[in-house]
Every structure is written in structure tokens, then in C-alpha cells.
Design a protein around this motif. Structure first.
Motif, PDB file in Angstrom:
ATOM      1  N   TRP A   1      -8.205  -4.060 -34.439  1.00  0.00           N
ATOM      2  CA  TRP A   1      -7.115  -4.091 -33.472  1.00  0.00           C
ATOM      3  C   TRP A   1      -7.399  -3.144 -32.320  1.00  0.00           C
ATOM      4  O   TRP A   1      -8.378  -2.397 -32.350  1.00  0.00           O
ATOM      5  CB  TRP A   1      -5.793  -3.739 -34.137  1.00  0.00           C
ATOM      6  CG  TRP A   1      -5.701  -2.367 -34.736  1.00  0.00           C
ATOM      7  CD1 TRP A   1      -5.438  -1.202 -34.102  1.00  0.00           C
ATOM      8  CD2 TRP A   1      -5.868  -2.026 -36.126  1.00  0.00           C
ATOM      9  NE1 TRP A   1      -5.426  -0.148 -34.992  1.00  0.00           N
ATOM     10  CE2 TRP A   1      -5.687  -0.624 -36.240  1.00  0.00           C
ATOM     11  CE3 TRP A   1      -6.143  -2.767 -37.273  1.00  0.00           C
ATOM     12  CZ2 TRP A   1      -5.767   0.042 -37.460  1.00  0.00           C
ATOM     13  CZ3 TRP A   1      -6.229  -2.096 -38.485  1.00  0.00           C
ATOM     14  CH2 TRP A   1      -6.049  -0.713 -38.581  1.00  0.00           C
ATOM     15  N   THR A   2      -6.534  -3.201 -31.322  1.00  0.00           N
ATOM     16  CA  THR A   2      -6.608  -2.233 -30.235  1.00  0.00           C
ATOM     17  C   THR A   2      -5.513  -1.192 -30.460  1.00  0.00           C
ATOM     18  O   THR A   2      -4.410  -1.512 -30.900  1.00  0.00           O
ATOM     19  CB  THR A   2      -6.406  -2.895 -28.858  1.00  0.00           C
ATOM     20  OG1 THR A   2      -5.209  -3.676 -28.905  1.00  0.00           O
ATOM     21  CG2 THR A   2      -7.580  -3.785 -28.501  1.00  0.00           C
TER      22      THR A   2
ATOM     23  N   SER B   1     -10.364  -0.496 -28.734  1.00  0.00           N
ATOM     24  CA  SER B   1     -10.694  -0.709 -30.136  1.00  0.00           C
ATOM     25  C   SER B   1     -11.887   0.172 -30.496  1.00  0.00           C
ATOM     26  O   SER B   1     -13.002  -0.090 -30.062  1.00  0.00           O
ATOM     27  CB  SER B   1     -11.029  -2.182 -30.348  1.00  0.00           C
ATOM     28  OG  SER B   1     -11.329  -2.427 -31.689  1.00  0.00           O
TER      29      SER B   1
ATOM     30  N   GLY C   1       4.397  -3.683 -24.374  1.00  0.00           N
ATOM     31  CA  GLY C   1       3.618  -4.777 -23.821  1.00  0.00           C
ATOM     32  C   GLY C   1       4.312  -5.315 -22.593  1.00  0.00           C
ATOM     33  O   GLY C   1       5.517  -5.178 -22.448  1.00  0.00           O
TER      34      GLY C   1
ATOM     35  N   GLY D   1      -6.386 -12.044 -30.878  1.00  0.00           N
ATOM     36  CA  GLY D   1      -5.746 -11.813 -29.584  1.00  0.00           C
ATOM     37  C   GLY D   1      -4.233 -11.831 -29.695  1.00  0.00           C
ATOM     38  O   GLY D   1      -3.521 -12.290 -28.811  1.00  0.00           O
ATOM     39  N   GLN D   2      -3.740 -11.319 -30.805  1.00  0.00           N
ATOM     40  CA  GLN D   2      -2.322 -11.463 -31.169  1.00  0.00           C
ATOM     41  C   GLN D   2      -1.596 -10.151 -30.942  1.00  0.00           C
ATOM     42  O   GLN D   2      -1.958  -9.134 -31.530  1.00  0.00           O
ATOM     43  CB  GLN D   2      -2.293 -11.834 -32.654  1.00  0.00           C
ATOM     44  CG  GLN D   2      -0.963 -11.813 -33.312  1.00  0.00           C
ATOM     45  CD  GLN D   2      -0.302 -13.174 -33.234  1.00  0.00           C
ATOM     46  OE1 GLN D   2      -0.994 -14.185 -33.247  1.00  0.00           O
ATOM     47  NE2 GLN D   2       1.004 -13.176 -33.111  1.00  0.00           N
ATOM     48  N   LYS D   3      -0.586 -10.141 -30.112  1.00  0.00           N
ATOM     49  CA  LYS D   3       0.177  -8.920 -29.883  1.00  0.00           C
ATOM     50  C   LYS D   3       0.920  -8.521 -31.153  1.00  0.00           C
ATOM     51  O   LYS D   3       1.457  -9.367 -31.853  1.00  0.00           O
ATOM     52  CB  LYS D   3       1.174  -9.153 -28.742  1.00  0.00           C
ATOM     53  CG  LYS D   3       1.754  -7.883 -28.201  1.00  0.00           C
ATOM     54  CD  LYS D   3       2.379  -8.084 -26.827  1.00  0.00           C
ATOM     55  CE  LYS D   3       1.379  -8.397 -25.738  1.00  0.00           C
ATOM     56  NZ  LYS D   3       0.378  -7.332 -25.495  1.00  0.00           N
ATOM     57  N   VAL D   4       0.930  -7.238 -31.451  1.00  0.00           N
ATOM     58  CA  VAL D   4       1.575  -6.768 -32.676  1.00  0.00           C
ATOM     59  C   VAL D   4       2.970  -6.242 -32.352  1.00  0.00           C
ATOM     60  O   VAL D   4       3.142  -5.426 -31.446  1.00  0.00           O
ATOM     61  CB  VAL D   4       0.724  -5.660 -33.333  1.00  0.00           C
ATOM     62  CG1 VAL D   4       1.456  -5.036 -34.509  1.00  0.00           C
ATOM     63  CG2 VAL D   4      -0.608  -6.232 -33.778  1.00  0.00           C
TER      64      VAL D   4
ATOM     65  N   THR E   1      -1.733  -2.065 -30.540  1.00  0.00           N
ATOM     66  CA  THR E   1      -1.106  -2.982 -29.588  1.00  0.00           C
ATOM     67  C   THR E   1      -1.329  -4.434 -29.977  1.00  0.00           C
ATOM     68  O   THR E   1      -0.385  -5.204 -30.043  1.00  0.00           O
ATOM     69  CB  THR E   1      -1.614  -2.753 -28.148  1.00  0.00           C
ATOM     70  OG1 THR E   1      -3.030  -2.603 -28.170  1.00  0.00           O
ATOM     71  CG2 THR E   1      -0.975  -1.531 -27.528  1.00  0.00           C
ATOM     72  N   SER E   2      -2.577  -4.813 -30.281  1.00  0.00           N
ATOM     73  CA  SER E   2      -2.785  -6.206 -30.684  1.00  0.00           C
ATOM     74  C   SER E   2      -3.964  -6.329 -31.635  1.00  0.00           C
ATOM     75  O   SER E   2      -4.854  -5.469 -31.660  1.00  0.00           O
ATOM     76  CB  SER E   2      -3.003  -7.085 -29.448  1.00  0.00           C
ATOM     77  OG  SER E   2      -4.076  -6.585 -28.690  1.00  0.00           O
ATOM     78  N   PHE E   3      -3.939  -7.387 -32.440  1.00  0.00           N
ATOM     79  CA  PHE E   3      -5.078  -7.693 -33.308  1.00  0.00           C
ATOM     80  C   PHE E   3      -6.180  -8.320 -32.473  1.00  0.00           C
ATOM     81  O   PHE E   3      -5.904  -9.146 -31.593  1.00  0.00           O
ATOM     82  CB  PHE E   3      -4.671  -8.682 -34.409  1.00  0.00           C
ATOM     83  CG  PHE E   3      -3.676  -8.131 -35.381  1.00  0.00           C
ATOM     84  CD1 PHE E   3      -3.902  -6.934 -36.042  1.00  0.00           C
ATOM     85  CD2 PHE E   3      -2.496  -8.824 -35.659  1.00  0.00           C
ATOM     86  CE1 PHE E   3      -2.984  -6.431 -36.959  1.00  0.00           C
ATOM     87  CE2 PHE E   3      -1.572  -8.330 -36.568  1.00  0.00           C
ATOM     88  CZ  PHE E   3      -1.817  -7.133 -37.215  1.00  0.00           C
TER      89      PHE E   3
END
Ligand SMILES: *[C@@H]1O[C@H](CO)[C@@H](O)[C@H](O)[C@H]1NC(C)=O
Ligand SMILES: *[C@@H]1O[C@H](CO)[C@@H](O)[C@H](O)[C@H]1NC(C)=O
Ligand SMILES: *[C@@H]1O[C@H](CO)[C@@H](O)[C@H](O)[C@H]1NC(C)=O
Ligand SMILES: *[C@@H]1O[C@H](CO)[C@@H](O)[C@H](O)[C@H]1NC(C)=O
Ligand SMILES: *[C@@H]1O[C@H](CO)[C@@H](O)[C@H](O)[C@H]1NC(C)=O
Ligand SMILES: *[C@@H]1O[C@H](CO)[C@@H](O)[C@H](O)[C@H]1NC(C)=O
Length: 633
Positions: A74-75, A81, A12, A137-140, A116-118
Motif C-alpha cells: 500500500w501507500t 510505498s 483523499g 489502486g484501491q483507496k482505503v 492511503t490506498s492499496f
């Protein structure tokens, strides 16, 4: 489009610099997103861990109704996604004493797609018709061990190299009342039109508790009646012929009655009916849109057989086909129109577990549409014929989405990972080909994607069923094929949930696929091994020096490869035989450790599957009278 580069790194941009979590992480970290039960929402992601490529998540779910579908999106590593980049969560525990909140979760390996993110977590409360969403919109953050980076499917070394058909299996399924085929026929008919049930119904198993299978399932009934139709079309015994014919007309009328039930909640996709043929209204995984397709296929085959036996087209119209003018008895047009209108809607799968786009369902729908277009044209209905062929073309264009080039696998569904089912392997793919191949070259028995998928699905059970490796030979030293279940992550044990088991019908299906492939290869007089199908051949013909080329009928390897298909087909049936008790009765499953029968007794579908595998085997052996002999018993 998924790209190979950068697939397994979770990177990221932070303050302008590139941050790759996999390069720094050491231990699994459990990240909390929502610390306590929310007061202002009905769904919240509580925590997650993305460790060594495996994702585990837990969510708070407000308990507002019975039928809940909770999906986390998620993406992937490419930042997009797709329908595959999601988990369907399952119930884990109550979250508070009055059970007004529950904890739901899921876990699975995200390899090879990455994350990568939710994006969001969506909660559909089906009974109250509400959908709740938490935008994330949360980075994993990846933690723990390095993420595995080999995109290759696992390679297994065969434990046997069986060749040709074997006498023990020939005897076991011989055309007499005391063989396993004879017993299967008797026990299957024992579940059709049972005393007290409505005419034309098929009980899934005469098991009334633990488990309760005392219902007429639209899918199981159609697959059973398709076997009855095979016997109808081939018997040379007049009394038998009349008996089968009566059953098939009753079955058609029962189908029309089901279509007209005032209590249908999801139209013709309703999966199951009570034994008086009234709709089952309790909570269930509905709709299951394969049912109208498999019923239409069985009734089209019956129509052709009836006409070939001297029946009239007018009777076909009045009793089977024309739902517009004979809606109380003739179900076919309505089933075909339903398939044409609804094939693209998500529905529950044949295991009744998850609403999604399923390969099995699409395959049987496609066959119904392809056959239906020809049949409608034959009945003089050119407008309907065109509707059906247009739908078939549109559906066919979606089939390639099920092929995953990274996993080298036909995915059982194009949709979210269901409760840890992250292998995406399911014998439903093989069943979809067996029940849904339309005879036109699209996903046939010899298709290289089908073959490599069958190889991957079958071998996946070597890692999960101890019996698959603890018993690999019978008392005479003959090899047993792999014990095959529904899918490796299965937790249904036949009554409740604990650990899944091998199923008789799944193991028979592997035998049937290999027999049918051998017939198709023999007919085409060549076998082309591609890079896609090579792993299949390296396993099932381990002692043949096979390479990516075309073997012709004049090449010795051509016969060795055919003999390997026949030998493994018999090995899979020998596995079924090995776990069949001396009375020949087939339950649904056999225990993964002991091999003892388990689950519903006398499962109708277990018998139907044994019979269709036997028909395919004897056809492959050029014993063409066999189905007639079974039909005449
Ligand atoms: C994270 O830790 C909490 C507290 O121990 C636990 O309840 C939860 O299940 C964990 N979450 C995951 C995804 O493992
Ligand atoms: C990830 O899950 C797979 C099986 O799903 C397991 O074999 C592997 O050990 C897990 N890896 C970690 C780091 O937990
Ligand atoms: C949740 O995310 C998925 C995948 O990106 C998307 O298709 C869906 O529309 C989103 N749902 C809501 C309610 O935002
Ligand atoms: C079938 O299609 C119709 C029309 O598009 C739709 O209203 C209905 O909900 C669909 N039914 C199912 C079971 O998918
Ligand atoms: C296997 O086949 C390849 C070519 O197809 C050949 O080069 C090789 O010598 C063969 N190996 C054996 C052991 O026969
Ligand atoms: C096989 O069993 C059926 C049902 O019991 C019986 O009607 C039939 O006569 C038997 N056939 C033979 C060849 O014995």
C-alpha cells in the motif's frame, strides 16, 4: 522521507474536495473487494477493514504449491510505498471443499505510517516458480475509532532498581562442574559430534519429535563453535586444548563439505543439514544468508587463536582459509565471497520466518566482511581484502534504514509486516549487536539507538507474558529481570503454534548486552545520555536523576549508572535462574503463564547463550580468569 504532518489522517480528493475519513467514521466496516473465489486469477484481495488505525485483510489464494509468499502493498499517509508499507499474509483456512483455494490474511496496527490506498497483492508460488499479481489502486477507507496520534514509544515505569553484581548469580555461574555454567558447558558439548553423526556437526537439540530439532543448523552450529573457540583460546590445560582444537578443525571441514553438497538449492545460504551432514531437501525457509557469515567469523577467530597458540599459517591456509586450492576442507574464502556478493539479497531471518532485509543478518554479514578484509590482507590476498572492504562499506551505508525515528526503534527488518508483527520489535536486534558488532564503533553495545531499542523490546514483553509481572522477585526478594521472548506477537510455542513464550537465550541476551555496555562505558570513562537513549536510562536507572548530559568518571552518577547496568544484567540472569529446573537443564522456552520449561529439551543455543552472558559478566567484574577456568573444567 516520511513527514510528521498529516500522518494519521486518511484524506483523499473526491470531486475536488478534501475528504478525511477519520473525521466521519464511527464503526468498523468490513469492505468487500472480491465477493467470491475468482475464476480468472490465482490471487484476489477478498476484504479489508481499516479500523481505529488497525488494518485487517483477507485474500483468496489459489493452492498451486506448498511454498507461498503473499504480500499486500500500500501507500502510506505520505502517498509513498516503502518496503515497510506492506503485509506478509499467513494461511488462515481452506476456501473451498477440495482445498484448491485457501484464505490468507494478516492484521496489524499501521500506526505510525498510515495508509492511503492499496497498490497490489503479489503471490509468489516458489515451488512452481510463478508470481501472480492483482493490481489494486484501491483507496482505503478508514472507519471506527479515531486513529491514535501519539508518535511516542510507550513509557514503562520500572518495578525494581537493582544495583551492582549479586552473590547469588556469582555462585550460580561459578567456575565448577556443578554450577549452571558448568552444567551448560557439559550439556552443550553433549550436543557436539553426537554418536552416529558426522564429525564436526552440532545438533540443535537431541529432540527427534515434537519438535524435531535433530539437525545441524549452520547458524546455531557456528554460534556454538564460537564458544568452543573461546575455550580453545583461553584454556591452560593441554588435553582440553587439543580436544577443542580437533573439534574446531572437524567443524571447518564439515562446513566445506556442506558447501560442496550437490543438493544445495540456494547456494551457501542453505540453513540446515541432516546429522550425516547431507543437505536437508524438504520445504524450508531458505536461503538464510547469515549462516556463511557467522561460520566465517567463528573460523577467523579460530585461525587467530590457532596462530597465537603456535599453529602455522600454512595449516590455516590449507585447513581453514583457502577454498580455491583446498575446496574439500577449507570453507572460509567461499563463505566470505558469498557474503560479499549476496549481502543485499533478501533472505530468511534467524527465526526462519520471512524473506526480507534483516538487521541481524546485515550485522553479522558486516562483521564477517570487516574481519574478512583484515584477515585476507593478513593472508596476503589484497584483491579479496579490497572486495570485502568495499562490500562492507556498501553494506554499512544501508544500516541507517533500520532506524525508525518515529518509533524510536531499530526495526528488526526493513520489509513488510509479517502476519501481525506490526510492533517491529524483535530481540534479533539485540542478538545482531551481540553477534555482529565488529568492534569499530558501528552499532556498538553503548549506541543510543541500540539501548533504546533494547529497552523497547524488553519492556514490550511486560504486556504479553503474564509471568513477567506475576513473578518479579525470587524467594529471597531479589528482583527478576523481564522475561524476554523473540517478539511480542510470536505464536510459536516450542512445538506448534498457539502463543509464544519467553526464551532462555533471549533473556540471557539482555543480560549480556547490559554487561557488555557496562564494560564499554567503563573503558570509555564516560556515559553520554542523549534524547534517544534517555528512555532506556529512565527505566533501567529509575532511581538516578538522569538527564541528557555526559557523566564522567569523576561524577557520582557515572558509577550509579554502571551499577544499574550490572544490577539489571544480574536480574535478567536471575530470571533465567528462576525458571531453570533443579537439574540445570535448559529447554528452548519457559511458559508465559506458569514459567515451566517448554519446547525442545537441552537446546544447544540456550547453553551457548548462558555461557557467553557469563563470560561477559565475569569480564565486567574484572574476574578475567573465569573463561579460562570454565575452559579448563
Ligand atoms: C469480512 O467479512 C467476511 C464475512 O463475514 C469475513 O469472512 C472476512 O474475514 C472479513 N474480513 C476481514 C478483513 O475481517
Ligand atoms: C488496534 O490494535 C491494537 C493492538 O494491535 C489494539 O490494542 C487496539 O485496541 C486496536 N484498535 C482497534 C480500534 O481495534
Ligand atoms: C507491487 O507494488 C510494490 C510496491 O509499490 C512494487 O514494488 C511492485 O513492483 C508491485 N508489483 C507489481 C507486480 O506490480
Ligand atoms: C548470491 O548471488 C548470486 C550472484 O549475484 C546469485 O545468483 C544467487 O542467487 C545469490 N544467492 C543467494 C542465496 O542469495
Ligand atoms: C535532577 O537533575 C536536574 C539537572 O540535571 C536538577 O535540576 C534537579 O534539581 C535534579 N533533581 C533532583 C531531585 O535531584
Ligand atoms: C568436570 O566434568 C568433566 C566432564 O565430566 C570431567 O572430565 C572433569 O574432570 C570435571 N572437572 C572437574 C574439575 O571436576
Amino acid at each position: 522521507m516520511r513527514l510528521l504532518s498529516g500522518r494519521n489522517r486518511v484524506c483523499g480528493a473526491i470531486a475536488g474536495s478534501l475528504f478525511c475519513a477519520s473525521a466521519v467514521a464511527q464503526n468498523c466496516v468490513n469492505e468487500t473487494i472480491t465477493a467470491a473465489i475468482p475464476t480468472d486469477a490465482s490471487i484476489a484481495l477478498q476484504s479489508y477493514s481499516y479500523c481505529g488505525g488497525n488494518l485487517s485483510v483477507v485474500a483468496y489464494v489459489k493452492n498451486v504449491d506448498y511454498d507461498k509468499i503473499v504480500t499486500l502493498y500500500w501507500t502510506n499517509a505520505d502517498g509513498v510505498s516503502t518496503p515497510l508499507n506492506a503485509f506478509t499474509l499467513g494461511f488462515q483456512s481452506q476456501a473451498n471443499p477440495d482445498w484448491s483455494w485457501e484464505l490468507w490474511g494478516a492484521s496489524g496496527s499501521l500506526y505510525p505510517d498510515g495508509i492511503t490506498s492499496f497498490v497490489n497483492i503479489t503471490y509468489q508460488a516458489l515451488d512452481v516458480g510463478q508470481t501472480y499479481v492483482q493490481q489494486l489502486g484501491q483507496k482505503v477507507i478508514a472507519t471506527g475509532a479515531a486513529i491514535p496520534n501519539s508518535p511516542q514509544p510507550p513509557v514503562y515505569t520500572a518495578y525494581a532498581t537493582p544495583k551492582f553484581f549479586s552473590d547469588d548469580i556469582t555462585q550460580w555461574i561459578a567456575a565448577n562442574n556443578n554450577s549452571e555454567a558448568g552444567i551448560s558447558k557439559t550439556r552443550m558439548f553433549n550436543n557436539i559430534d553426537i554418536p552416529g553423526a558426522a564429525p564436526g556437526t552440532v545438533i540443535a537439540a537431541q529432540s527427534y519429535t515434537a519438535p524435531d530439532y535433530a539437525y545441524h543448523w549452520v547458524r546455531d552450529a557456528s554460534l556454538t563453535m564460537d564458544v568452543v573457540n573461546t575455550m580453545y583460546s583461553l584454556t591452560t590445560n593441554k588435553a582440553r586444548k587439543q580436544f577443542y582444537q580437533n573439534l574446531l578443525f572437524q567443524y571447518a571441514a564439515a562446513g566445506a563439505q556442506e558447501q560442496n553438497d550437490p543438493g544445495l538449492q540456494t547456494g551457501l545460504g542453505e540453513p540446515k543439514f541432516n546429522l550425516d551432514n547431507s543437505i536437508f531437501t524438504g520445504p524450508w525457509g531458505r536461503p538464510q544468508n547469515d549462516g556463511p557469515a557467522t561460520r566465517a567469523i567463528t573460523l577467523m577467530e579460530f585461525s587467530y587463536a590457532y596462530l597465537a597458540s603456535g599453529g602455522s599459517k600454512q595449516t590455516v591456509r590449507e585447513k581453514l582459509y583457502d577454498s580455491n586450492n583446498y575446496p574439500k576442507v577449507a570453507p572460509m574464502i567461499r563463505d566470505l565471497q558469498f557474503v560479499a556478493t549476496n549481502w543485499s539479497s533478501p533472505s530468511f531471518d534467524l527465526w526462519e520466518e520471512e524473506p526480507s532485509d534483516h538487521f541481524y543478518t546485515r550485522m553479522v554479514q558486516r562483521r564477517a566482511l570487516v574481519m574478512g578484509s583484515q584477515f585476507a590482507s593478513f593472508m596476503g590476498d589484497s584483491a579479496l581484502s579490497k572486495t570485502l572492504s568495499d562490500a562492507a562499506a556498501a553494506l554499512s551505508a544501508t544500516l541507517s534504514q533500520f532506524w525508525d525515528p518515529l518509533r524510536q526503534l531499530i526495526l528488526y527488518e526493513y520489509g513488510p509486516v509479517m502476519r501481525g508483527k506490526s510492533s517491529y520489535k524483535d530481540i534479533a536486534v539485540v542478538l545482531g549487536v551481540l553477534h555482529g558488532y565488529a568492534g569499530d564503533g558501528v552499532y556498538s553495545y553503548t549506541n543510543d539507538q541500540v539501548l533504546v531499542s533494547a529497552y523497547q523490546i524488553a519492556t514490550s514483553f511486560l504486556d504479553v507474558f503474564p509471568i513477567a509481572t506475576s513473578a518479579t522477585k525470587d524467594a529471597n526478594g531479589n528482583p527478576l529481570g523481564i522475561a524476554v521472548g523473540r517478539y511480542p506477537e510470536d505464536v510459536y510455542d516450542g512445538v506448534s503454534t498457539s502463543l509464544g513464550n519467553p526464551w532462555y537465550l533471549a533473556t540471557s541476551a539482555m543480560a549480556e548486552l547490559l554487561y557488555r555496555a557496562s564494560i564499554e562505558f567503563a573503558t570509555s570513562t564516560s556515559i553520554t545520555v542523549t534524547t534517544t537513549s534517555l528512555p532506556f536510562w529512565k527505566y533501567f536507572a529509575a532511581d538516578v536523576n538522569v538527564s541528557t548530559t555526559t557523566y564522567h568518571i569523576w561524577d557520582p552518577q557515572f558509577y550509579e549508572l554502571l551499577a544499574a547496568l550490572q544490577g539489571w544484567g544480574d536480574a535478567f540472569l536471575r530470571r533465567v535462574k528462576y525458571h531453570t529446573p533443579s537439574n540445570g537443564h535448559l529447554t528452548e522456552e519457559f511458559n508465559r503463564v506458569t514459567g515451566q520449561p517448554q519446547g525442545a529439551a537441552d537446546l544447544t543455543w540456550s547453553y551457548a547463550a548462558l555461557l557467553t552472558a557469563s563470560f561477559a559478566r565475569e569480564t565486567a567484574r574484572a574476574n578475567l580468569l573465569y573463561p579460562t577456568e570454565i575452559a579448563n573444567l
